[in-house]
Design an enzyme around this catalytic site. Structure first.
Site, short mmCIF file in Angstrom:
data_model
loop_
_atom_site.label_atom_id
_atom_site.label_comp_id
_atom_site.label_asym_id
_atom_site.label_seq_id
_atom_site.Cartn_x
_atom_site.Cartn_y
_atom_site.Cartn_z
N HIS A 43 13.18 29.58 -17.30
CA HIS A 43 13.74 28.27 -16.93
C HIS A 43 12.68 27.52 -16.14
O HIS A 43 12.73 27.48 -14.90
CB HIS A 43 15.02 28.47 -16.11
CG HIS A 43 15.76 27.22 -15.81
ND1 HIS A 43 17.10 27.21 -15.51
CD2 HIS A 43 15.37 25.92 -15.77
CE1 HIS A 43 17.49 25.97 -15.30
NE2 HIS A 43 16.46 25.17 -15.43
N ARG A 45 10.87 24.82 -14.18
CA ARG A 45 11.44 23.71 -13.40
C ARG A 45 10.38 22.63 -13.19
O ARG A 45 9.19 22.94 -13.09
CB ARG A 45 12.00 24.23 -12.09
CG ARG A 45 13.21 25.14 -12.35
CD ARG A 45 13.91 25.59 -11.09
NE ARG A 45 15.06 26.43 -11.42
CZ ARG A 45 16.29 25.98 -11.67
NH1 ARG A 45 16.55 24.69 -11.60
NH2 ARG A 45 17.26 26.81 -11.96
N GLU A 73 15.33 27.56 -21.06
CA GLU A 73 16.38 26.85 -20.35
C GLU A 73 15.79 25.62 -19.65
O GLU A 73 14.66 25.67 -19.17
CB GLU A 73 16.99 27.74 -19.27
CG GLU A 73 17.60 29.02 -19.79
CD GLU A 73 18.27 29.83 -18.69
OE1 GLU A 73 19.22 30.56 -18.99
OE2 GLU A 73 17.83 29.75 -17.51
N HIS A 205 23.83 34.18 -14.52
CA HIS A 205 23.56 33.79 -13.15
C HIS A 205 24.15 34.83 -12.19
O HIS A 205 25.35 35.02 -12.12
CB HIS A 205 24.08 32.40 -12.77
CG HIS A 205 23.33 31.87 -11.57
ND1 HIS A 205 22.14 31.17 -11.68
CD2 HIS A 205 23.55 32.03 -10.25
CE1 HIS A 205 21.68 30.89 -10.48
NE2 HIS A 205 22.51 31.41 -9.60
N ASP A 206 23.23 35.47 -11.49
CA ASP A 206 23.59 36.46 -10.47
C ASP A 206 24.34 37.66 -11.04
O ASP A 206 25.05 38.36 -10.30
CB ASP A 206 24.38 35.83 -9.32
CG ASP A 206 23.44 35.23 -8.27
OD1 ASP A 206 22.27 35.64 -8.24
OD2 ASP A 206 23.88 34.36 -7.51
N GLY A 228 17.95 37.76 -14.39
CA GLY A 228 16.62 37.74 -13.81
C GLY A 228 16.59 38.16 -12.36
O GLY A 228 16.01 39.19 -12.01
C1 LIG Z 1 20.49 28.63 -15.87
C2 LIG Z 1 20.65 29.66 -14.87
O1 LIG Z 1 21.66 30.25 -14.77
C3 LIG Z 1 19.68 30.03 -13.85
O2 LIG Z 1 20.07 31.23 -13.35
C4 LIG Z 1 18.26 30.05 -14.06
O3 LIG Z 1 17.80 30.43 -15.25
C5 LIG Z 1 17.57 30.75 -12.95
O4 LIG Z 1 16.77 29.82 -12.41
P1 LIG Z 1 15.89 30.12 -11.11
O5 LIG Z 1 15.15 31.39 -11.38
O6 LIG Z 1 15.00 28.92 -11.01
O7 LIG Z 1 16.84 30.27 -9.96
N1 LIG Z 2 20.75 31.95 -17.44
C1 LIG Z 2 20.75 32.78 -16.30
C2 LIG Z 2 19.45 33.43 -16.14
O1 LIG Z 2 18.57 33.27 -16.94
C3 LIG Z 2 19.20 34.34 -15.01
O2 LIG Z 2 19.91 34.04 -13.87
P1 LIG Z 2 19.66 34.99 -12.59
O3 LIG Z 2 19.96 36.40 -13.04
O4 LIG Z 2 18.22 34.83 -12.20
O5 LIG Z 2 20.65 34.49 -11.56
#
Ligand SMILES: CC(=O)[C@@H](O)[C@H](O)COP(=O)(O)O
Ligand SMILES: NCC(=O)COP(=O)(O)O
Length: 253
Positions: A43, A45, A73, A205-206, A228
């Protein structure tokens, strides 16, 4: 089975904290794929805080070599800036298998909400069709934790997108608080409505090793999770290869 796309943003955070090239984002992605991950997510930014354009190009090439999904993303409405050419330009350059559109504001710490399909639906239509013309499957970041409006998922489907990605941050918080049942019910209901509208469901996410299994048990037919932050953190203790394999074991149930 739900597939795992590993988000390697956090490898780039570490690299950028010192400049230079280590740790190597592409090498980390290769370890994840060798361990069996089904794809790679990034993702980038606009402020360039982690993933940069050269990373996007290199990871697009790596995932092509491995024959796995590259999930890019970003906010298609964010204007190009400095070294960030814009989300659509990056999609044009790399043709990701999946483009996940996320309505993040500039400078937001991380993603924390999905699209308002009543407000944004019409504006998304030409973007979705343009991305599909590039060969991308399109997924739209969507809230599932609050009360949905009656036709939210229908409006998401009317954009032409194939999938929604449910923003799972509120579920992760409820899980950490020890009381995820109500939240799981909301996500399950939202998934049923998305699926009834013809949309596939992704989630992210999380998510973590602790909370992923309960989520997948309660929310049927999740096609993909992108993970991630927790995964890279857990890998500090157990190693990246082992950590990815542990996630894959959770996905197998
Ligand atoms: C789209 C999403 O859910 C995010 O979790 C993103 O991909 C993580 O972005 P960051 O690593 O910049 O927090
Ligand atoms: N789309 C969510 C993502 O790519 C990872 O989110 P996170 O695990 O870093 O919160």
């Amino acid at each position: 089975m739900t597939v795992l796309s590993v988000n390697v943003n956090k490898i780039a955070v570490l690299r950028n904290s010192r400049g230079g090239a280590e740790p190597d984002v592409v090498q980390a992605a290769r370890v994840c794929l060798d361990a069996g991950a089904h794809g790679i997510t990034v993702h980038p930014r606009p402020d360039g805080r982690h993933i940069r354009t050269d990373d996007v190009l290199a990871l697009a090439e790596l995932t092509r070599q491995y024959g796995v999904e590259f999930n890019l993303e970003g906010n298609p409405f964010a204007p190009p800036r400095d070294a960030y050419p814009g989300f659509l330009a990056l999609c044009e350059a790399t043709r990701p298998a999946q483009a996940t559109l996320v309505p993040d504001g500039d400078g937001q710490l991380t993603s924390d909400h999905g699209f308002d399909f009543h407000r944004d639906g019409q504006a998304l239509v030409p973007l979705v069709s343009g991305l599909k013309a590039l060969g991308c499957r399109v997924s739209l970041f969507a809230d599932a934790h609050g009360p949905l409006r009656a036709d939210d998922m229908e409006r998401a489907a009317a954009t032409g997108a194939s999938r929604v990605e449910f923003y799972t941050g509120p579920y992760a918080e409820a899980f950490a608080d020890g009381d995820p049942a109500d939240m799981l019910g909301r996500f399950a209901a939202a998934a049923a409505r998305a699926q009834a509208a013809g949309l596939g469901v992704n989630a992210g996410h999380d998510l973590s090793q602790a909370n992923l299994g309960a989520f997948l048990s309660a929310v049927p037919d999740v096609l993909e999770v992108s993970i991630g932050h927790a995964l890279i953190g857990e890998a500090l203790y157990a190693g990246l290869d082992t950590t990815v394999r542990r996630y894959l074991a959770i996905l197998r149930g």
